[in-house]
Write an enzyme that holds these catalytic residues in place. Structure first.
Site, PDB file in Angstrom:
ATOM      1  N   HIS A 144       4.893  -2.121 -14.918  1.00 45.45           N
ATOM      2  CA  HIS A 144       4.133  -0.890 -15.170  1.00 45.45           C
ATOM      3  C   HIS A 144       4.646   0.296 -14.355  1.00 45.45           C
ATOM      4  O   HIS A 144       4.211   1.433 -14.583  1.00 45.45           O
ATOM      5  CB  HIS A 144       2.644  -1.114 -14.923  1.00 45.45           C
ATOM      6  CG  HIS A 144       2.221  -1.102 -13.490  1.00 45.45           C
ATOM      7  ND1 HIS A 144       1.909  -2.251 -12.804  1.00 45.45           N
ATOM      8  CD2 HIS A 144       2.062  -0.087 -12.614  1.00 45.45           C
ATOM      9  CE1 HIS A 144       1.565  -1.936 -11.568  1.00 45.45           C
ATOM     10  NE2 HIS A 144       1.650  -0.628 -11.421  1.00 45.45           N
ATOM     11  N   ASP A 192       3.410  -8.571 -15.949  1.00 44.57           N
ATOM     12  CA  ASP A 192       3.751  -7.322 -15.264  1.00 44.57           C
ATOM     13  C   ASP A 192       4.882  -7.572 -14.259  1.00 44.57           C
ATOM     14  O   ASP A 192       4.656  -7.650 -13.047  1.00 44.57           O
ATOM     15  CB  ASP A 192       2.503  -6.785 -14.570  1.00 44.57           C
ATOM     16  CG  ASP A 192       2.684  -5.376 -14.047  1.00 44.57           C
ATOM     17  OD1 ASP A 192       3.723  -4.749 -14.363  1.00 44.57           O
ATOM     18  OD2 ASP A 192       1.790  -4.899 -13.321  1.00 44.57           O
ATOM     19  N   SER A 196       2.483  -0.510  -5.882  1.00 48.36           N
ATOM     20  CA  SER A 196       2.833  -1.348  -7.022  1.00 48.36           C
ATOM     21  C   SER A 196       4.265  -1.856  -6.917  1.00 48.36           C
ATOM     22  O   SER A 196       5.163  -1.125  -6.503  1.00 48.36           O
ATOM     23  CB  SER A 196       2.700  -0.560  -8.328  1.00 48.36           C
ATOM     24  OG  SER A 196       1.369  -0.425  -8.697  1.00 48.36           O
TER      25      SER A 196
END
Length: 266
Positions: free
Chosen positions: A68, A116, A210
Site C-alpha cells: 500500500h 500487503d 508502513s
C-alpha cells in the site's frame, strides 16, 4: 480504516518534519542496519506528492515493504535510503538508490489490505558494511505465540497529527491473540496477518511507519500494514512466514534479471 502511509505535504522532502513513532524512543544511531527509508513521489494531474514509508533489507539487491506504500495511480518514483539514522541530513553512512523495479503481490487488495507486501529490486546492490546489513526472515512453518515481545522501528509520526521523524525511533510491541483484530477488522485473515499491539499504553507505529519490520527474536516476522485512525491498539501486520514461497520466487527472478511485469519508473 486508514493507511498508515502518509501522502501529504508533511513529507515534502525525506528530511522534513519532526514527528516519530508514537510512544517510542530514539534508537542508538545505526543500531538497526537493516532499516530502509522509502521516499515515494507520485506525479499526476494534481501535481507532485511525496510520501514516506519504511522497509528493510533482506538481501543486497532486495528490500521488503508494504504494497500500500505505492499509490495505484500516477507516475511513481521510489528512492531507497539505507544506512540512515537522521534522514534530515546527508550522513556519510547513507546509501541512496533510485529504484526502477518493484513487485507487488499479485493478489494485493486495498480492501482490507490483503496480501500487503512488496519487493523492491536494488540496482546497484547495497554495499554491505557495519551500517547496512540485511535481516533474516522466518520460514513458512515458524509461528509467533501470543505474548512474544517484538520491536518496530521507523521514521513515522510521534503524535496525532504529526510529520515524518528526523531520526529513527522504535517502539516495543506484543503479539496478541487474534480476537481483537477479528472483532475490529472484518477482513482480518489469520493465516496471512498478525495482530499486534500494546493494549495498556499509548505506543504504536503510525503514519510513515508502513512497510517497516516487526522484529521478533532477531527476525523480521511482520510488515507494518494497517490500523484504525483514532485507535492505537491493535495494529495489523503482514505475516511474512505465510509469504515465504512468494518472496523466494521473486528473489530467484531478481537474480535471473526476470522482472515479471513489475511497475517501473521508466
Amino acid at each position: 480504516m486508514l493507511l498508515l502511509l502518509l501522502i501529504s505535504s508533511a513529507c515534502v522532502l525525506p528530511w522534513a518534519g519532526a514527528g516519530r513513532i508514537i510512544g517510542g524512543k530514539e534508537v542508538k544511531s545505526h543500531s538497526r542496519p537493516y532499516m530502509a527509508f522509502l521516499k515515494i513521489q507520485t506525479s499526476d494531474q494534481s501535481g507532485l506528492q511525496t510520501s514516506c514509508c519504511g522497509g528493510f533489507l533482506i538481501r543486497p539487491d532486495a528490500v521488503l515493504s508494504a504494497a500500500h506504500c505505492v499509490p495505484r495511480k500516477g507516475r511513481v518514483t521510489i528512492t531507497v535510503i539505507l544506512g540512515a539514522h537522521n534522514i534530515r541530513v546527508r550522513e556519510w553512512s547513507q546509501q541512496t538508490i533510485h529504484v526502477k523495479h518493484w513487485v507487488i503481490h499479485p493478489n494485493y487488495s486495498p480492501d482490507g489490505f490483503k496480501n500487503d507486501i512488496m519487493l523492491l529490486k536494488l540496482k546497484p546492490r547495497a554495499r554491505i558494511n557495519r551500517n547496512v546489513q540485511f535481516i533474516s526472515l522466518p520460514r513458512s512453518n515458524e509461528r509467533l505465540i501470543e505474548g512474544t515481545k517484538c520491536a518496530v522501528a521507523g521514521w513515522g509520526w510521534r503524535s496525532m497529527p504529526g510529520h515524518c521523524s528526523n531520526v529513527m525511533m522504535e517502539v516495543e510491541q506484543e503479539v496478541q491473540n487474534e480476537e481483537p483484530c477479528q472483532y475490529l477488522f472484518r477482513n482480518y485473515q489469520r493465516q496471512s496477518m498478525i495482530c499486534v499491539g500494546d493494549e495498556y499504553s499509548r505506543k504504536a507505529p503510525y503514519h510513515g511507519d508502513s512497510g517497516g519490520p516487526l522484529v521478533c527474536n532477531h527476525k523480521a516476522h511482520g510488515i507494518v500494514s494497517h490500523g484504525l485512525e483514532r485507535r492505537l491498539f491493535p495494529k495489523v501486520f503482514t505475516r511474512i512466514s505465510y509469504f515465504e514461497p512468494w518472496i523466494y520466487q521473486q528473489l530467484k527472478r531478481f537474480a535471473l534479471q526476470e522482472l515479471p511485469g513489475s511497475p517501473s519508473s521508466d
